[in-house]
Design an enzyme around this catalytic site. Structure first.
Site, PDB file in Angstrom:
ATOM      1  N   LYS A 135      28.662   1.533 -11.341  1.00 41.18           N
ATOM      2  CA  LYS A 135      27.622   2.391 -12.060  1.00 41.18           C
ATOM      3  C   LYS A 135      28.719   3.324 -12.740  1.00 41.18           C
ATOM      4  CE  LYS A 135      26.223   3.871  -7.698  1.00 41.18           C
ATOM      5  NZ  LYS A 135      24.922   3.889  -7.849  1.00 41.18           N
ATOM      6  N   LYS A 172      27.783  11.037  -8.152  1.00 39.21           N
ATOM      7  CA  LYS A 172      27.895   9.452  -7.541  1.00 39.21           C
ATOM      8  C   LYS A 172      28.701   9.333  -6.579  1.00 39.21           C
ATOM      9  CE  LYS A 172      25.871   7.975 -11.871  1.00 39.21           C
ATOM     10  NZ  LYS A 172      24.394   7.556 -11.611  1.00 39.21           N
ATOM     11  N   THR A 214      19.093   2.315 -10.081  1.00 35.23           N
ATOM     12  CA  THR A 214      18.406   1.123 -10.242  1.00 35.23           C
ATOM     13  C   THR A 214      19.223  -0.012 -10.032  1.00 35.23           C
ATOM     14  OG1 THR A 214      18.955   1.174 -12.470  1.00 35.23           O
ATOM     15  CG2 THR A 214      16.742   1.756 -11.941  1.00 35.23           C
TER      16      THR A 214
END
Ligand code: NBY
Length: 835
Positions: A561, A567, A669
């Site tokens: 990602k 994150k 996602t």
């Protein structure tokens, strides 16, 4: 309906025929007439292009029939406005959707060409940063598959997201010249160009009826040229259009300047116009107040709205019904200037009065929010905004005036509320708050996962929720199982289809039927074999491209990602160091062999994210060369993570890292794509992780960390990262190893900014979550040792993931927001007739 296929010429075989012989002939024909090559001198790319045109030919009939059907029936249409569409390669997807994958594979084989080789040739259109752009692409796929009339409107960036190289462990950005060899999937429509105004000033005038009007006298006018790409649904006839706008100078030369001899001046003006769509801004989740970015936004929005108005005219529809004909979705605030532009078009160019125009506008737009991070909320300085869009500034002032009157009536004597809610931030330098404009101008507002939508109502948009509770709703994100299962993981798809038939591809809830086979040992073996084979494929790829051998029997632990502190790729890194330290302390330790794989780009101006990449590569360097780690630990940073590469990565994962600080990841996602391919998730209660865990079952999900609420409480209570550092020996050792220069050839300063940030601020609470993460990872390692149980957990992830199909998301939008209906396109059979 009149057939639009000429029936007096024999086009069937060459352009539309689908048996092997016809396909081969068509391929050679395109190689000759389009690439101007014969086989002996053809490059791989020539072959790719010849095949791409062969496939495109077979799309065109459906596409044109779709366009004609929509024109004739004038159905209510979704316009999905997005500054980004991260489509990924088209060829494979189109082959799959047309049902031609196998026959084309055979045709190519008969020429001695490998289809996978040709698919590899395609340079993907990287017209997006990450999740937001890829979501738009998944939604465009589902809209076509569900036969919903829709148009995707966006920007045809000449340079998409940069290509990432790694030099000496650091990210290096290379411009993405994706159009270099031409783009066979797009059709330019110069005849449909439109004009877009910029800058200048406004003038007032009174018309012959004594009515007052405003006219915008721009400083410059730029042409927008649409480039259309057909987006065919999966095994349907509906092929919607993705219409991307390119900026061009109004004339190739400013003849006045030219005649005055200012040749360079006139050429410069031309290139300034074309600058608007030159390059995608590479930031995700943080915005920069750049004027060119604002101009990009307005440019594509204005083109798109004018285009919609033009279509209605062509269909003899009155603009009074604009909101009945179009539902416009704003993908984040990036296209939100559309609220002001539609008002301007209706007021100034079509002479609507304010109330009528506002009524239409607010029944047209719906707004999707993708972030709670304050640094990502778009605000434009009034001065900058007014200098490019003087008329829109006036309109926004007027919208704000009327809006604040409404607030005053609903909440009398609440000056703070007025200041908080105002579209104009007047606390210092004045700014336009685009999220506020979006909320006021839209009839629906949604977050992208349940938690995110709740937090929006509680925090970021709380005042707007109190003002307009009926506008708020949730649509949990989804991803397309066509690209991310059928195309990217054919082995798994074939196994599933063998067991439960193929209707799961468009009805993903049917995967539930796999639960029947949970204790069928043959099925479990086959399922395991699929995972092993796919892991072997990735291992081969890594050996070829990185000259590193990884063991497909080790646990493939993947975090792929964009790189961002929230994150927490560096939390993952701390676990790797912890494992390393444990093995160094006890070389005979019985560890579950793991391969840690990372992929992702850092925004070029985001220093900390780039330092995280360097840290991962530095750890990899040490770990991969330490004989004590052999056959136990491997660390690889995979460069240039993009859609094409993602399709290799998701299928091969055993473990999916979804470890953001709770409350920070709107949805995620990638989490869905991994789980669909049988990876288990290690994750926090953040974004869609919560819903994934709910459906796959808590016993099939590795949960750790603070909840969003606990994160807030901890911060409010005065969080001190040193407490964790001082009281946790493994954590201290891991951090000390970095600060000692162990991973930086003795340089103690290299990672200092990162460590200082962790020890003195740690705004994403890595240290607070460390122990919980480590323990959870240890549970993962234990669980992987019981392979049969692991496989069952993996099967259950696949079997229960149906909710996260983008088809479900689109149905939610259709029913709760857009209120549109499907319109099936009929394609007359003609490929047999030769009359
Ligand atoms: O959108 C992502 C969210 O972080 C993720 O949680 C979510 O799943 C996904 C789809 O809803 N946001 C995202 O990708 N944002 C961007 O790429 C982006 C791009 C540009 C700008 C801001 C955000 N910008 O201001 O220029």
């Amino acid at each position: 309906m009149v057939s639009i296929v000429p029936n007096n010429i024999q086009i069937e075989d060459d352009r539309t025929g689908i048996n092997v012989e016809t396909l081969k002939r068509a391929f050679l024909d395109n190689l000759f007439y389009i690439q101007a090559k014969f086989p002996k001198i053809s490059t791989k790319n020539d072959y790719y292009m010849a095949l791409a045109y062969t496939v495109r030919d077979r799309l065109l009939n459906r596409w044109l029939q779709t366009t004609q059907t929509y024109l004739e029936k004038a159905p209510r249409t979704v316009a999905y406005l997005s500054a980004e569409f991260l489509m990924g390669p088209h060829l494979g997807n189109n082959l799959m959707n047309l049902g031609l994958y196998n026959v084309v594979k055979q045709a190519m084989e008969e020429f001695g060409l490998g289809l996978t080789d040709l698919l590899e040739q395609e340079e993907e259109p990287g017209l997006g940063n990450g999740g937001l752009g890829r979501l738009a692409a998944c939604y465009i796929d589902s809209l076509a598959t569900l036969e919903i009339p829709a148009i995707g409107y966006g920007i045809r960036y000449e340079y998409g997201i940069f290509d990432q190289e790694i030099k000496n462990g650091w990210q290096v950005e290379i411009t993405d010249k994706w159009l270099r060899y031409g783009n066979p999937w797009e059709v330019p429509r110069p005849e449909a160009e439109l004009e877009v105004k910029f800058g200048g000033h406004t003038e007032n005038y009174t018309d012959e009826h004594g009515r007052y009007h405003v006219q915008w006298i721009p400083f410059k006018v730029v042409k927008g040229v649409p480039y259309d790409t057909p987006i065919l649904g999966f095994q349907t006839n509906n092929a919607n259009t993705l219409r991307l706008w390119k900026a061009e100078a109004p004339e190739s030369f400013d003849f006045e300047a030219f005649n005055k001899g200012d040749y360079f001046g006139s050429v410069q003006e031309k290139s300034e116009c074309e600058n608007i769509t030159k390059v995608l801004y590479p930031n995700d989740d943080s915005y920069q107040g750049k004027q060119l970015r604002l101009e990009q936004q307005f440019f594509f929005v204005s083109c798109s709205l004018q285009d919609m108005i033009r279509m209605m005219k062509a269909q003899n529809l009155t603009l009074e019904r604009f909101h009945e004909h179009f539902a416009i979705q704003l993908n984040d605030t990036h296209p939100t200037i559309a609220v002001a532009e539609l008002m301007r078009l209706l007021l100034d160019e079509h002479q609507f009065d304010w109330d009528k125009a506002w009524n239409i506008t607010t029944k047209t737009f719906a707004y999707t929010n993708h972030t709670l991070l304050p640094e990502a909320l778009e605000r434009w300085s009034i001065n900058m905004f007014g200098s490019s869009f003087p008329r829109h500034l006036q309109i926004i002032y007027e919208i704000n005036l009327r809006f604040l009157d409404e607030v005053r009536i609903k909440f009398p004597d609440d000056g703070n509320r007025l200041r908080r809610m105002s579209i104009i931030d007047e606390s210092g330098e004045r700014y336009i708050r685009m999220a506020h404009l979006a909320c006021v101008g839209s009839f629906a507002i949604n977050g992208v996962a349940e938690l995110h939508s709740e937090l929006l109502k509680k925090t970021t948009l709380h005042d707007f929720y109190e003002m307009y509770p009926e506008k708020f709703t949730n649509v949990t994100n989804g991803v397309t199982p066509r690209r991310f299962m059928v195309l990217s993981n054919p082995r798994l798809a074939n196994l599933i289809t063998k067991k439960i038939g193929d209707s799961w591809v468009t009805n993903l809830d049917e995967l539930r039927k796999l639960e029947t086979f949970l204790y069928d040992s043959d099925f479990c073996k086959e399922f395991h074999q699929v995972k092993q084979d796919v892991k072997q494929d990735l291992a081969n790829y890594i050996r070829t491209n990185y000259n590193i051998t990884i063991d497909p029997n080790s646990l493939f632990d993947i975090q792929a990602k964009r790189i961002h502190e929230y994150k927490r790729q560096h939390l993952n890194a701390l676990y790797i160091i912890t494992l390393y330290n444990r093995i160094k302390a006890n070389p005979n330790l019985d560890v579950t062999p793991r391969t840690f794989l990372f992929g992702g780009k850092a925004a070029p101006g985001y220093y900390m994210a780039k330092l995280i990449i360097k840290l991962i590569n530095s750890i990899a360097d040490v770990v991969n060369h330490d004989p004590d780690m052999r056959d136990r630990l491997k660390v690889i940073f995979l460069k240039d993570y993009n859609v094409k590469f993602a399709q290799r990565v998701y299928p091969a994962a055993d473990l999916s890292e979804q470890i953001s600080t709770a409350g920070k990841e709107a949805s995620g996602t990638g989490n869905m794509k991994f789980s669909m391919n049988g990876a288990l998730t290690i994750g926090t209660l953040d974004g869609a992780n919560i819903e994934i865990r709910e459906v796959v079952g808590e016993e099939n999900f590795f949960l750790f960390g603070l909840t969003a609420e606990e994160v807030l409480q901890k911060k409010a209570a005065g969080y001190n990262p040193w407490d964790y550092y001082n009281s946790n020996p493994e954590l201290k050792l891991a951090i000390d190893r970095i600060s000692s220069g162990f991973f930086s050839h003795g340089d103690p300063n290299l990672f200092k900014p990162l460590l200082d940030s962790l020890l003195y601020r740690d705004q994403y609470l890595l240290l607070a979550d460390y122990q919980s993460y480590i323990e959870c990872q240890d549970r993962v390692s234990q669980a992987y040792r019981d392979r049969e149980q692991w496989i069952r957990m993996s099967i259950l992830n696949v079997a229960r993931i149906g909710k996260f199909s983008s088809d479900r998301s689109i149905r939610d939008y259709v029913q709760n927001i857009w209120k549109v209906s499907a319109l099936k396109v009929e394609v007359p059979e003609y490929s047999q007739s030769t009359n």
